[in-house]
Design an enzyme around this catalytic site. Structure first.
Site, mmCIF file in Angstrom:
data_model
loop_
_atom_site.group_PDB
_atom_site.id
_atom_site.type_symbol
_atom_site.label_atom_id
_atom_site.label_comp_id
_atom_site.label_asym_id
_atom_site.label_seq_id
_atom_site.Cartn_x
_atom_site.Cartn_y
_atom_site.Cartn_z
ATOM 1 N N SER A 1 33.871 22.956 -43.636
ATOM 2 C CA SER A 1 32.937 23.597 -42.706
ATOM 3 C C SER A 1 31.958 22.579 -42.148
ATOM 4 O O SER A 1 31.663 21.569 -42.794
ATOM 5 C CB SER A 1 32.169 24.703 -43.425
ATOM 6 N N ASP B 1 6.296 27.602 -34.762
ATOM 7 C CA ASP B 1 6.860 26.352 -34.222
ATOM 8 C C ASP B 1 6.356 25.074 -34.901
ATOM 9 O O ASP B 1 6.987 24.030 -34.786
ATOM 10 C CB ASP B 1 6.574 26.244 -32.717
ATOM 11 N N ARG C 1 32.194 28.143 -33.364
ATOM 12 C CA ARG C 1 31.415 29.340 -33.022
ATOM 13 C C ARG C 1 29.958 28.948 -32.787
ATOM 14 O O ARG C 1 29.458 27.993 -33.380
ATOM 15 C CB ARG C 1 31.433 30.365 -34.161
ATOM 16 N N SER D 1 -1.249 36.616 -22.299
ATOM 17 C CA SER D 1 -2.029 37.189 -21.192
ATOM 18 C C SER D 1 -2.023 36.306 -19.944
ATOM 19 O O SER D 1 -2.460 35.156 -19.977
ATOM 20 C CB SER D 1 -3.467 37.413 -21.647
ATOM 21 N N GLU E 1 25.395 19.030 -40.673
ATOM 22 C CA GLU E 1 26.147 17.817 -40.353
ATOM 23 C C GLU E 1 25.478 17.046 -39.218
ATOM 24 O O GLU E 1 25.604 15.838 -39.105
ATOM 25 C CB GLU E 1 27.583 18.169 -39.970
ATOM 26 N N GLN F 1 13.665 34.947 -36.685
ATOM 27 C CA GLN F 1 12.848 33.850 -37.223
ATOM 28 C C GLN F 1 11.350 34.137 -37.182
ATOM 29 O O GLN F 1 10.558 33.454 -37.821
ATOM 30 C CB GLN F 1 13.121 32.560 -36.429
ATOM 31 N N ARG F 2 10.954 35.111 -36.393
ATOM 32 C CA ARG F 2 9.517 35.393 -36.269
ATOM 33 C C ARG F 2 9.043 36.471 -37.242
ATOM 34 O O ARG F 2 7.834 36.626 -37.448
ATOM 35 C CB ARG F 2 9.214 35.844 -34.836
ATOM 36 N N ARG G 1 10.557 26.631 -29.110
ATOM 37 C CA ARG G 1 10.177 26.377 -27.715
ATOM 38 C C ARG G 1 10.565 24.952 -27.332
ATOM 39 O O ARG G 1 11.747 24.656 -27.230
ATOM 40 C CB ARG G 1 8.688 26.624 -27.499
ATOM 41 N N ARG H 1 -12.614 39.344 -44.686
ATOM 42 C CA ARG H 1 -13.295 39.394 -45.987
ATOM 43 C C ARG H 1 -14.298 38.258 -46.148
ATOM 44 O O ARG H 1 -15.334 38.427 -46.781
ATOM 45 C CB ARG H 1 -12.266 39.424 -47.116
HETATM 46 O O1 F6P Z 1 6.171 30.181 -30.054
HETATM 47 C C1 F6P Z 1 6.982 30.971 -30.861
HETATM 48 C C2 F6P Z 1 8.284 31.279 -30.188
HETATM 49 O O2 F6P Z 1 9.053 32.089 -31.048
HETATM 50 C C3 F6P Z 1 9.083 30.063 -29.736
HETATM 51 O O3 F6P Z 1 9.773 29.451 -30.805
HETATM 52 C C4 F6P Z 1 9.966 30.682 -28.684
HETATM 53 O O4 F6P Z 1 10.358 29.722 -27.730
HETATM 54 C C5 F6P Z 1 9.070 31.711 -28.055
HETATM 55 O O5 F6P Z 1 8.062 32.002 -28.998
HETATM 56 C C6 F6P Z 1 9.755 32.979 -27.639
HETATM 57 O O6 F6P Z 1 8.808 33.789 -27.020
HETATM 58 P P1 F6P Z 1 9.047 35.326 -26.671
HETATM 59 O O7 F6P Z 1 9.077 36.097 -27.959
HETATM 60 O O8 F6P Z 1 7.868 35.683 -25.834
HETATM 61 O O9 F6P Z 1 10.349 35.399 -25.952
#
Ligand code: F6P
Length: 321
Positions: free
Chosen positions: A215, A128, A245, A73, A188, A253-254, A172, A25
């Protein structure tokens, strides 16, 4: 500059769509044409281009992932791959690029600029938060909120069963997701690659820490030298009486809807990136430092932070256990 290309590359992160929307945009606002390149550098090499309009970015600000898709890539790491990519973008009359991604994306962009002198400006898109030159990357805020949601739920079980949970989070080779989310959940202990864990000290804290606390949550960054699995085994051996555990949160998380912080960050940086190109800038990542737009050369942006923020570490020391 008449036509800009936009692409997402590397791991997806929540807020990438908000960034694409903002770039498209803003470019249209300044009477530029915009072409979307799918699957990052892979799609560039394969010639996967789609024209972008105001409408093609409607209703995406709230969506996780990336409508342009993404890839890591291998071909673009070769000179031949980059030459093919350059020929493809020239066929489309693209004269500048906005790259949304992280370390790998900017490393590739640097080589591309060096070899073909094409202007590229970057936006920090990674959960990250491991780039220099921005306080926060697009996706980090959503990811840490996803972590605290998940760990709050785990805490319910931990509390009900008097258990110790080790939760491994992404990042990572960076501990920034672990550190901030660990503070947020009242962990903790937090194990991160930026600070060496003293195991004896950790065991002592677990032993002598508040006896009335039933816990315990330990957050471990995936890039930590010990790692979730190993620390879980060590704790099980050392404290057989603890019901321990391990939970590895993984790609949850993504994904998901970007937080408001990420949407606003992406919107702001998208505008700044297009304006930077129009001002003749290239080879830089656009970030926010102290709430001001900040430009960092790609080669600096990708340097690794070797130390964690001492202010955050202090919080962990004082408030955990
Ligand atoms: O860079 C983002 C990330 O989610 C990192 O935290 C993790 O190490 C990596 O990508 C995992 O990559 P892939 O999804 O290719 O396994």
């Amino acid at each position: 500059i008449k036509t800009i290309g936009v692409f997402t590359s590397g791991g997806d992160s929540p807020g990438m769509n908000a960034a694409i929307r903002s770039i498209v945009r803003t470019a249209l606002y300044y009477n530029l044409n915009v072409v979307g390149i799918t699957r990052g550098y892979e799609g560039m090499i394969a010639g996967e281009f789609i024209p972008m309009s105001r409408k093609s970015v409607a209703n995406i600000i709230q969506r996780g992932g990336t409508i342009l898709k993404t890839a890591r890539s291998e071909a673009f790491k070769t000179e031949e791959g980059r030459r093919t990519a350059y020929e493809q973008i020239k066929k489309q009359n693209i004269d500048a690029l906005v790259a949304i991604g992280g370390e790998g994306t900017f490393t590739g962009a640097n080589a591309f600029i060096r070899e073909f002198n094409i202007p590229v400006v970057g936006l920090p898109g990674t959960i990250d938060n491991d780039l220099i030159g921005t306080d926060f990357t697009i996706g980090y805020d959503t990811a840490i909120n996803t972590v605290i949601d998940a760990v709050d739920k785990i805490r319910d079980t931990a509390e009900s069963h008097d258990r110790l949970f080790i939760v491994e989070v992404m990042g990572r080779d960076s501990g920034l997701i672990a550190l901030r989310s660990g503070i947020g959940v009242g962990a903790e202990a937090i194990l991160i690659p930026e600070s060496k864990t003293n195991i004896d000290e950790l065991f002592k804290r677990l032993e002598e820490g508040r006896k009335d606390k039933s816990s315990k949550i330990i957050i471990v960054a995936e890039g930590d030298e010990i790692g979730g699995l190993e620390i879980a085994q060590m704790i099980k051996e050392r404290f057989p009486k603890y019901d321990t555990r391990l939970s590895i949160l993984g790609h949850i998380q993504r994904g998901g809807k970007p937080s408001c912080m990420d949407r606003v960050l992406a919107s702001r940086l998208g505008i700044a990136a297009v304006e930077a190109l129009l001002n003749g800038r290239k080879g830089i990542m656009v970030g926010l430092v102290n709430n001001n737009v900040h430009y960092t050369p790609f080669y600096n942006a990708i340097k690794h932070l070797s130390e964690a923020d001492p202010n955050l570490l202090k919080i962990v020391n004082i408030l955990s256990l």
